[in-house]
Design an enzyme around this catalytic site. Structure first.
Site, PDB file in Angstrom:
ATOM      1  N   LYS A  55       3.668  -4.661   9.432  1.00 29.71           N
ATOM      2  CA  LYS A  55       4.684  -5.311   9.229  1.00 29.71           C
ATOM      3  C   LYS A  55       5.423  -5.315  10.051  1.00 29.71           C
ATOM      4  CE  LYS A  55       3.423  -4.547   5.386  1.00 29.71           C
ATOM      5  NZ  LYS A  55       1.992  -4.207   5.463  1.00 29.71           N
ATOM      6  N   HIS A  94      27.395  -6.762  -7.499  1.00 34.97           N
ATOM      7  CA  HIS A  94      27.638  -8.683  -7.099  1.00 34.97           C
ATOM      8  C   HIS A  94      27.779  -9.190  -6.044  1.00 34.97           C
ATOM      9  CE1 HIS A  94      28.067 -12.961  -8.220  1.00 34.97           C
ATOM     10  NE2 HIS A  94      29.134 -12.321  -7.667  1.00 34.97           N
TER      11      HIS A  94
HETATM   12  C1  LIG Z   1      -3.700  -4.717   7.944  1.00 37.64           C
HETATM   13  C2  LIG Z   1      -3.041  -3.329   7.392  1.00 37.64           C
HETATM   14  C3  LIG Z   1      -1.789  -3.311   5.937  1.00 37.64           C
HETATM   15  C4  LIG Z   1      -1.701  -2.599   5.369  1.00 37.64           C
HETATM   16  N1  LIG Z   1      -0.191  -2.425   4.876  1.00 37.64           N
HETATM   17  C5  LIG Z   1      -0.626  -1.522   3.616  1.00 37.64           C
HETATM   18  C6  LIG Z   1       1.102  -1.851   3.209  1.00 37.64           C
HETATM   19  O1  LIG Z   1       1.820  -2.172   3.481  1.00 37.64           O
HETATM   20  N2  LIG Z   1       1.152  -0.776   2.630  1.00 37.64           N
HETATM   21  C7  LIG Z   1      -0.046   0.253   1.643  1.00 37.64           C
HETATM   22  O2  LIG Z   1       0.550   0.436   0.992  1.00 37.64           O
HETATM   23  N3  LIG Z   1      -1.091   0.113   2.264  1.00 37.64           N
HETATM   24  C8  LIG Z   1      -0.880  -0.788   2.571  1.00 37.64           C
HETATM   25  N4  LIG Z   1      -2.614  -0.390   3.729  1.00 37.64           N
HETATM   26  C9  LIG Z   1      -3.007   0.387   3.496  1.00 37.64           C
HETATM   27  C10 LIG Z   1      -2.907   1.839   3.385  1.00 37.64           C
HETATM   28  O3  LIG Z   1      -3.037   1.626   4.941  1.00 37.64           O
HETATM   29  C11 LIG Z   1      -3.970   2.475   3.135  1.00 37.64           C
HETATM   30  O4  LIG Z   1      -4.195   2.925   1.554  1.00 37.64           O
HETATM   31  C12 LIG Z   1      -3.855   4.104   3.629  1.00 37.64           C
HETATM   32  O5  LIG Z   1      -3.489   4.337   4.767  1.00 37.64           O
HETATM   33  C13 LIG Z   1      -4.704   5.098   3.275  1.00 37.64           C
HETATM   34  O6  LIG Z   1      -4.503   6.573   3.634  1.00 37.64           O
HETATM   35  P1  LIG Z   1      -4.974   7.643   3.492  1.00 37.64           P
HETATM   36  O7  LIG Z   1      -4.347   9.263   4.323  1.00 37.64           O
HETATM   37  O8  LIG Z   1      -6.546   7.717   2.773  1.00 37.64           O
HETATM   38  O9  LIG Z   1      -6.822   7.210   4.939  1.00 37.64           O
HETATM   39  P2  LIG Z   1      -6.540   6.766   6.346  1.00 37.64           P
HETATM   40  O10 LIG Z   1      -5.167   5.931   6.352  1.00 37.64           O
HETATM   41  O11 LIG Z   1      -7.620   5.736   6.776  1.00 37.64           O
HETATM   42  O12 LIG Z   1      -6.656   7.843   7.135  1.00 37.64           O
HETATM   43  C14 LIG Z   1      -7.836   7.923   7.231  1.00 37.64           C
HETATM   44  C15 LIG Z   1      -7.586  10.112   8.834  1.00 37.64           C
HETATM   45  O13 LIG Z   1      -8.767  10.035   8.490  1.00 37.64           O
HETATM   46  C16 LIG Z   1      -9.324  10.402   9.960  1.00 37.64           C
HETATM   47  N5  LIG Z   1     -10.245  10.802   9.834  1.00 37.64           N
HETATM   48  C17 LIG Z   1     -11.273  10.414   9.394  1.00 37.64           C
HETATM   49  N6  LIG Z   1     -13.246  11.432   8.423  1.00 37.64           N
HETATM   50  C18 LIG Z   1     -12.476  12.356   9.574  1.00 37.64           C
HETATM   51  C19 LIG Z   1     -12.994  13.025  10.058  1.00 37.64           C
HETATM   52  N7  LIG Z   1     -14.097  13.324   9.242  1.00 37.64           N
HETATM   53  N8  LIG Z   1     -12.612  14.124  11.061  1.00 37.64           N
HETATM   54  C20 LIG Z   1     -10.936  13.981  11.378  1.00 37.64           C
HETATM   55  N9  LIG Z   1     -10.140  12.472  11.247  1.00 37.64           N
HETATM   56  C21 LIG Z   1     -11.090  12.112  10.417  1.00 37.64           C
HETATM   57  C22 LIG Z   1      -9.082   9.094  10.379  1.00 37.64           C
HETATM   58  O14 LIG Z   1      -9.323   8.951  11.793  1.00 37.64           O
HETATM   59  C23 LIG Z   1      -7.994   8.381   9.670  1.00 37.64           C
HETATM   60  O15 LIG Z   1      -6.882   8.549  10.647  1.00 37.64           O
HETATM   61  C24 LIG Z   1      -3.263  -1.497   4.487  1.00 37.64           C
HETATM   62  C25 LIG Z   1      -4.490  -1.668   5.154  1.00 37.64           C
HETATM   63  C26 LIG Z   1      -4.297  -2.488   6.486  1.00 37.64           C
HETATM   64  C27 LIG Z   1      -5.911  -2.309   7.095  1.00 37.64           C
END
Ligand SMILES: Cc1cc2nc3c(=O)[nH]c(=O)nc-3n(C[C@H](O)[C@H](O)[C@H](O)COP(=O)(O)OP(=O)(O)OC[C@H]3O[C@@H](n4cnc5c(N)ncnc54)[C@H](O)[C@@H]3O)c2cc1C
Length: 483
Positions: A58, A456
């Protein structure tokens, strides 16, 4: 630091860090394990969303939009700027600064809420034990009453287009270009492909999106998808459907690398296209590498996601999983809400999450946003429904802002008038659709929205008018149904 916790969260993306904060707020002794390191090698929280996803994309979308406005739109307002230049390294530095600021915001929230931040790789062992190996290879083992797995997702790679991080990149690499590629290929015209294609297209790249599916934004309402495709094509995005990439070759020409992409086109014929950079954006997969010991009791489903029930319990008692690593849409806010639900359940509350009302946004310009059912889904379900649409060109605020493209489509139940879905392509669609999401949470009818007083002039008047149009009562447009 004691090795015993009420809750240990593995992963500090929007699912994990929110779960950790909520658990700590509820009086549970909580730790969050994270293995992400920033460009300086420092452990940081925030996951994909903050480091290489929602926020940095963004930041670049906003920068490129400003450039595009200055370049192409200011003149129409009587503003002359002279020759507008883009300094890409500065734009990338600004994005990095924003990411850093948000990283420290989460660290501050962890401190304020007394969440222990454990930087290192976490692994769930049997008996709700968590092994953490830090960057220097030191191992610690912690115990918890409850473990929440929130390890997120990573980009999917495809054999015909192996990412080399230089010419062929994934979404992460596309946030780091140091100059505007003249010819940019994007494999996949989904949410991320369109956003990243828009960033570089606005800065001057000639963008070609190669999409294997034969329909554009297949999961969105097709009225809105068709309108969005028209608008984005007019902006210069060359979106080619039914085009399946079969191979890539990185070659050197005139001292510069470029990539030749071969694909089968919509007529099934072989075709090639040459690009300076190629972004592979064909989706994301749940990430569980190194996360689970064989005897921890957590099962995966057939797609590699951690198997959970509606309340995000895994197959191992006291172990929960949330966010991108479990079923459902890969959206930051979906994971965050699961995090809140799970933390509150652990604390003994009866919280449930409404999976039927999760807004979904694509941050192109104009934005594309949706909540609830599409017309295609309702048709397939055999539901009786009625539709109201309203174009932004009939909204004074939108015309004043040169934002008259797009429309709102509201769908309500034929008999009860209850709102079943809302789909928007247009200015501030992300924020407008959220208003309808709130209304839907309260069981609103289209008439309720139509009876609400809207300020509005606002873009949101298009939402009110679409709601009125559902029953043939729109004011600023002739109605198809007159009642
Ligand atoms: C370019 C891009 C744009 C996006 N834009 C949007 C948007 O506008 N709106 C939206 O809703 N979603 C968006 N997304 C999707 C969004 O980023 C994900 O849905 C979201 O980050 C998922 O959250 P999460 O916490 O499940 O996992 P993640 O954000 O993937 O976080 C998981 C974390 O776990 C850590 N981890 C993994 N395994 C281990 C381990 N064994 N030990 C310790 N740490 C570990 C990783 O390092 C990571 O930091 C976008 C994604 C991308 C790539």
């Amino acid at each position: 630091m004691s090795n015993k916790y009420d809750v240990i969260v593995i992963g500090s993306g929007p699912a994990g860090y929110v779960a950790a904060i909520r658990a700590a707020q509820l009086g549970l002794k909580t730790a969050c394990v994270e293995k992400w390191r920033d460009k300086d090698g420092k452990g940081v929280n925030g996951g994909t969303c903050l480091n290489v996803g929602c926020i940095p994309s963004k930041a670049l979308l906003d920068s490129s939009h400003k450039y595009h406005e200055a370049h192409a739109a200011f003149g129409g307002h009587g503003i002359s700027t002279g020759d507008v230049q883009i300094d890409v390294p500065s734009m990338i530095k600004r994005k990095d600064k924003i990411v850093k600021q948000m990283n420290s915001g989460i660290s501050g929230l962890f401190k304020a809420n007394k969440v222990d931040s454990l930087f290192g790789s976490g692994k769930l062992l049997a008996g709700k034990k968590v092994q953490v190996i830090d960057a220097d290879g030191n191992e610690s083992v912690y115990e918890a009453e409850n473990v929440i797995l929130a390890s997120g997702s990573v980009p999917v790679n495809i054999p015909p287009a192996p990412v080399d991080g230089e010419v062929i990149v994934d979404s992460t690499g596309a946030l780091e270009f140091q100059e505007v590629p003249e010819r940019l290929g994007v494999i996949g015209a989904g949410v991320i492909g369109l956003e990243l294609g828009s960033v570089w297209g606005r800065l001057g790249s000639k963008v070609v999106c190669l999409e294997a599916l034969d329909s554009f934004l297949a999961i969105m309402d097709q009225t809105i998808a068709k309108e969005a495709k028209k608008i984005l094509t007019k902006q210069g995005l060359d979106i080619r459907l039914s085009c399946r990439v079969t191979g890539t070759e990185v070659v050197e020409k005139g001292g510069k690398k470029e990539v030749v992409v071969t694909y089968t086109d919509q007529d099934g014929k072989d075709a090639t296209e040459t690009f300076d950079k190629l972004i592979v954006c064909v989706g994301r997969r749940p990430f569980t590498d190194g996360l689970l010991s064989e005897d921890c009791g957590v099962k995966l489903d057939e797609r590699g996601s951690i198997y959970v029930n509606d309340l995000c319990s895994t197959s191992a008692p006291g172990v929960w999983a949330i966010g991108d690593v479990v079923r459902g849409p890969m959206l930051a806010h979906k994971g965050s809400e699961e995090g809140v639900m799970v933390a509150e359940r652990i604390a003994g509350e009866k919280t449930v999450m409404n999976y039927d009302i999760i807004p979904n946004v694509i941050y192109t310009h104009p934005e594309i946003a949706a909540v609830g059912k599409t017309e295609e889904q309702l048709k397939a379900d055999g539901e009786e429904y009625k539709v109201g649409t309203f174009p932004f060109i009939a909204i004074g605020r939108a015309v004043a802002a040169d934002e008259g493209e797009g429309m709102v489509k509201m769908i309500a139940h034929e008999k009860t008038d209850r709102v079943l879905g809302c789909h928007i392509v247009g200015p501030n669609a992300a924020d407008l659709v959220q208003q309808v999401a709130i209304a839907m949470e309260f069981g609103s009818t289209a008439e309720d929205i139509g009876l609400t007083v809207f300020g509005h002039p606002t873009f949101s008047e298009a939402v009110k008018e679409a709601a009125l149009a559902v029953n043939g009562h729109a004011i600023h447009m002739p109605n198809r149904k007159k009642r």
